[in-house]
Design a protein around this motif. Structure first.
Motif, mmCIF file in Angstrom:
data_model
loop_
_atom_site.group_PDB
_atom_site.id
_atom_site.type_symbol
_atom_site.label_atom_id
_atom_site.label_comp_id
_atom_site.label_asym_id
_atom_site.label_seq_id
_atom_site.Cartn_x
_atom_site.Cartn_y
_atom_site.Cartn_z
ATOM 1 N N ALA A 135 -6.643 -57.042 -21.061
ATOM 2 C CA ALA A 135 -5.228 -57.269 -21.346
ATOM 3 C C ALA A 135 -4.584 -57.911 -20.121
ATOM 4 C CB ALA A 135 -4.526 -55.954 -21.667
ATOM 5 N N GLY A 136 -3.888 -58.996 -20.326
ATOM 6 C CA GLY A 136 -3.161 -59.627 -19.231
ATOM 7 C C GLY A 136 -4.059 -60.327 -18.229
ATOM 8 N N ASN A 137 -3.529 -60.544 -17.057
ATOM 9 C CA ASN A 137 -4.110 -61.283 -15.938
ATOM 10 C C ASN A 137 -4.251 -62.755 -16.295
ATOM 11 O OD1 ASN A 137 -4.550 -60.817 -13.196
ATOM 12 N ND2 ASN A 137 -6.764 -60.981 -13.451
ATOM 13 N N GLU A 138 -5.185 -63.125 -17.156
ATOM 14 C CA GLU A 138 -5.287 -64.500 -17.630
ATOM 15 C C GLU A 138 -5.576 -64.501 -19.126
ATOM 16 O OE1 GLU A 138 -6.983 -67.500 -14.359
ATOM 17 O OE2 GLU A 138 -8.495 -66.223 -15.244
ATOM 18 N N TRP A 139 -5.065 -65.518 -19.825
ATOM 19 C CA TRP A 139 -5.519 -65.757 -21.185
ATOM 20 C C TRP A 139 -7.016 -66.018 -21.096
ATOM 21 C CZ3 TRP A 139 -2.633 -65.063 -25.364
ATOM 22 C CH2 TRP A 139 -1.252 -65.213 -25.296
ATOM 23 N N LYS A 140 -7.765 -65.762 -22.171
ATOM 24 C CA LYS A 140 -9.191 -66.049 -22.207
ATOM 25 C C LYS A 140 -9.493 -66.944 -23.402
ATOM 26 C CE LYS A 140 -8.789 -61.930 -20.071
ATOM 27 N NZ LYS A 140 -7.461 -61.298 -20.061
ATOM 28 N N THR B 95 7.482 -70.085 -9.308
ATOM 29 C CA THR B 95 8.138 -70.469 -10.556
ATOM 30 C C THR B 95 9.028 -71.704 -10.414
ATOM 31 O OG1 THR B 95 9.881 -68.841 -10.150
ATOM 32 C CG2 THR B 95 8.044 -68.163 -11.571
ATOM 33 N N ASN B 96 9.193 -72.215 -9.213
ATOM 34 C CA ASN B 96 9.910 -73.483 -9.036
ATOM 35 C C ASN B 96 8.983 -74.667 -9.281
ATOM 36 O OD1 ASN B 96 12.441 -72.346 -8.294
ATOM 37 N ND2 ASN B 96 11.628 -71.965 -6.248
ATOM 38 N N THR B 97 7.747 -74.570 -8.810
ATOM 39 C CA THR B 97 6.781 -75.665 -8.956
ATOM 40 C C THR B 97 5.740 -75.390 -10.038
ATOM 41 O OG1 THR B 97 5.261 -74.725 -7.327
ATOM 42 C CG2 THR B 97 6.978 -76.233 -6.507
ATOM 43 N N TRP B 98 5.649 -74.144 -10.524
ATOM 44 C CA TRP B 98 4.642 -73.690 -11.479
ATOM 45 C C TRP B 98 3.231 -73.878 -10.948
ATOM 46 C CZ3 TRP B 98 6.297 -70.263 -14.602
ATOM 47 C CH2 TRP B 98 7.627 -70.296 -15.002
ATOM 48 N N LYS B 99 3.094 -73.730 -9.639
ATOM 49 C CA LYS B 99 1.773 -73.799 -9.008
ATOM 50 C C LYS B 99 1.439 -72.435 -8.422
ATOM 51 C CE LYS B 99 1.758 -78.703 -8.039
ATOM 52 N NZ LYS B 99 0.923 -79.157 -9.096
ATOM 53 N N LEU B 100 0.172 -72.116 -8.461
ATOM 54 C CA LEU B 100 -0.303 -70.863 -7.907
ATOM 55 C C LEU B 100 -0.396 -70.994 -6.396
ATOM 56 C CD1 LEU B 100 -1.224 -68.124 -9.035
ATOM 57 C CD2 LEU B 100 -3.568 -68.983 -8.952
ATOM 58 N N TYR C 90 -6.823 -68.937 -27.557
ATOM 59 C CA TYR C 90 -7.016 -68.055 -26.412
ATOM 60 C C TYR C 90 -6.390 -66.714 -26.728
ATOM 61 C CZ TYR C 90 -2.488 -70.269 -25.306
ATOM 62 O OH TYR C 90 -1.222 -70.782 -25.366
ATOM 63 N N ARG C 91 -6.861 -65.674 -26.030
ATOM 64 C CA ARG C 91 -6.473 -64.314 -26.362
ATOM 65 C C ARG C 91 -6.091 -63.526 -25.114
ATOM 66 N NH1 ARG C 91 -8.638 -62.797 -31.506
ATOM 67 N NH2 ARG C 91 -7.098 -61.147 -31.309
ATOM 68 N N GLY C 92 -5.318 -62.453 -25.289
ATOM 69 C CA GLY C 92 -5.150 -61.438 -24.274
ATOM 70 C C GLY C 92 -3.943 -61.452 -23.370
ATOM 71 N N GLY C 93 -3.115 -62.474 -23.378
ATOM 72 C CA GLY C 93 -1.948 -62.499 -22.500
ATOM 73 C C GLY C 93 -2.278 -62.872 -21.072
ATOM 74 N N ASN C 94 -1.237 -63.066 -20.238
ATOM 75 C CA ASN C 94 -1.490 -63.424 -18.839
ATOM 76 C C ASN C 94 -0.403 -62.900 -17.913
ATOM 77 O OD1 ASN C 94 0.550 -65.501 -18.103
ATOM 78 N ND2 ASN C 94 -0.425 -66.712 -19.698
ATOM 79 N N TYR C 95 -0.656 -63.033 -16.636
ATOM 80 C CA TYR C 95 0.200 -62.471 -15.586
ATOM 81 C C TYR C 95 1.596 -63.081 -15.545
ATOM 82 C CZ TYR C 95 -0.607 -66.703 -12.861
ATOM 83 O OH TYR C 95 -0.633 -68.006 -12.424
ATOM 84 N N ASN C 96 1.800 -64.225 -16.155
ATOM 85 C CA ASN C 96 3.103 -64.880 -16.150
ATOM 86 C C ASN C 96 3.965 -64.458 -17.329
ATOM 87 O OD1 ASN C 96 5.078 -66.834 -15.218
ATOM 88 N ND2 ASN C 96 4.427 -68.107 -16.934
ATOM 89 N N ASN C 97 3.401 -63.754 -18.279
ATOM 90 C CA ASN C 97 4.114 -63.381 -19.491
ATOM 91 C C ASN C 97 4.389 -61.888 -19.567
ATOM 92 O OD1 ASN C 97 2.047 -65.779 -20.929
ATOM 93 N ND2 ASN C 97 4.248 -66.027 -20.840
ATOM 94 N N SER C 98 5.306 -61.546 -20.426
ATOM 95 C CA SER C 98 5.639 -60.153 -20.703
ATOM 96 C C SER C 98 4.579 -59.529 -21.608
ATOM 97 C CB SER C 98 6.999 -60.104 -21.398
ATOM 98 O OG SER C 98 7.200 -58.874 -22.027
ATOM 99 N N SER C 99 4.318 -58.259 -21.391
ATOM 100 C CA SER C 99 3.335 -57.535 -22.204
ATOM 101 C C SER C 99 3.796 -57.336 -23.644
ATOM 102 C CB SER C 99 3.041 -56.182 -21.571
ATOM 103 O OG SER C 99 4.235 -55.420 -21.524
ATOM 104 N N THR D 62 -7.807 -80.539 -24.298
ATOM 105 C CA THR D 62 -7.826 -80.937 -22.885
ATOM 106 C C THR D 62 -6.921 -80.077 -22.015
ATOM 107 O OG1 THR D 62 -6.121 -82.614 -23.265
ATOM 108 C CG2 THR D 62 -8.423 -83.334 -23.406
ATOM 109 N N TYR D 63 -6.360 -79.000 -22.591
ATOM 110 C CA TYR D 63 -5.550 -78.086 -21.793
ATOM 111 C C TYR D 63 -6.469 -77.118 -21.060
ATOM 112 C CZ TYR D 63 -2.363 -74.379 -20.429
ATOM 113 O OH TYR D 63 -1.654 -73.471 -19.704
ATOM 114 N N GLY D 64 -6.128 -76.817 -19.854
ATOM 115 C CA GLY D 64 -6.918 -75.822 -19.150
ATOM 116 C C GLY D 64 -6.732 -75.857 -17.659
ATOM 117 N N TYR D 65 -6.160 -76.906 -17.141
ATOM 118 C CA TYR D 65 -6.033 -76.977 -15.698
ATOM 119 C C TYR D 65 -4.756 -76.296 -15.244
ATOM 120 C CZ TYR D 65 -10.314 -79.410 -15.500
ATOM 121 O OH TYR D 65 -11.654 -79.685 -15.592
ATOM 122 N N SER D 66 -4.748 -74.987 -15.498
ATOM 123 C CA SER D 66 -3.652 -74.144 -15.038
ATOM 124 C C SER D 66 -4.250 -72.815 -14.603
ATOM 125 C CB SER D 66 -2.637 -73.912 -16.159
ATOM 126 O OG SER D 66 -3.092 -72.909 -17.027
#
Length: 181
Positions: free
Chosen positions: A122-127, A77-82, A142-151, A165-169
């Protein structure tokens, strides 16, 4: 993950097992129908789908215990890189707070994230979906939530949007549907 919406659709179209099928990303209505199916047949409540999907999704506020196979990577969460993907050799527990709470899990590694034999809805990655938003600057839905967000902020029925052009995350991937010709 690391894919634009248009790239996700192109990849989804190529995923057919043979010429008897076609495939694509899910339409928004298909997503909603799967949510309804999971509510009726999967014995999930409306709240599990529309308000808080923590009982079955990988979100930052969810603890998932005894994962014994697969891989995980933790978001810095400091660099926002996996971080580096780590193979699970002993039982792994993804915490519901702290650094370990933002762990992306390889698909299908925990029965916790499975309902009616559908993993990681549900969660893990947006789709990415074929749904369009009403926002002209961010038309791709996109749908479903992701691992970085609250349920509770992003339950499975939730939707968001971004530009073409968003998607390289590491927050977004895609799910394919298959049709018999």
């Amino acid at each position: 993950n690391y894919v634009y919406c248009s790239e996700a659709q192109a990849l989804a179209k190529e995923m057919t097992p043979n010429s008897n099928y076609t495939s694509s990303l899910m339409f928004g209505i298909q997503w909603d129908l799967v949510c309804k199916y999971l509510e009726v047949k999967g014995r999930l409540s409306v709240a599990d789908i529309k308000e808080d999907s923590s009982s079955w999704g990988n979100y930052s506020n969810v603890k998932i215990e005894n994962i014994t196979s697969g891989k995980y990577a933790i978001l810095d969460t400091n660099t926002w890189k996996l971080g580096t993907w780590t193979k699970i050799t002993n039982a792994f527990t993804k915490s519901d707070s702290g650094d370990n709470s933002r762990a992306l899990l390889s698909t299908g590694i925990s029965d916790y994230t499975k309902k009616m034999n559908i993993y990681d809805f549900a969660g893990n990655e947006w789709k990415w979906s074929l749904e369009k938003t009403s926002n002209v600057d961010n038309p791709c839905a996109y749908r479903g939530g992701n691992y970085n967000n609250s349920s509770t902020n992003f339950p499975v029925s939730g939707r968001g949007g971004n530009n073409t052009t968003y998607g390289y995350s590491s927050f977004i991937g895609f799910r394919s549907t298959f049709y018999v010709k």
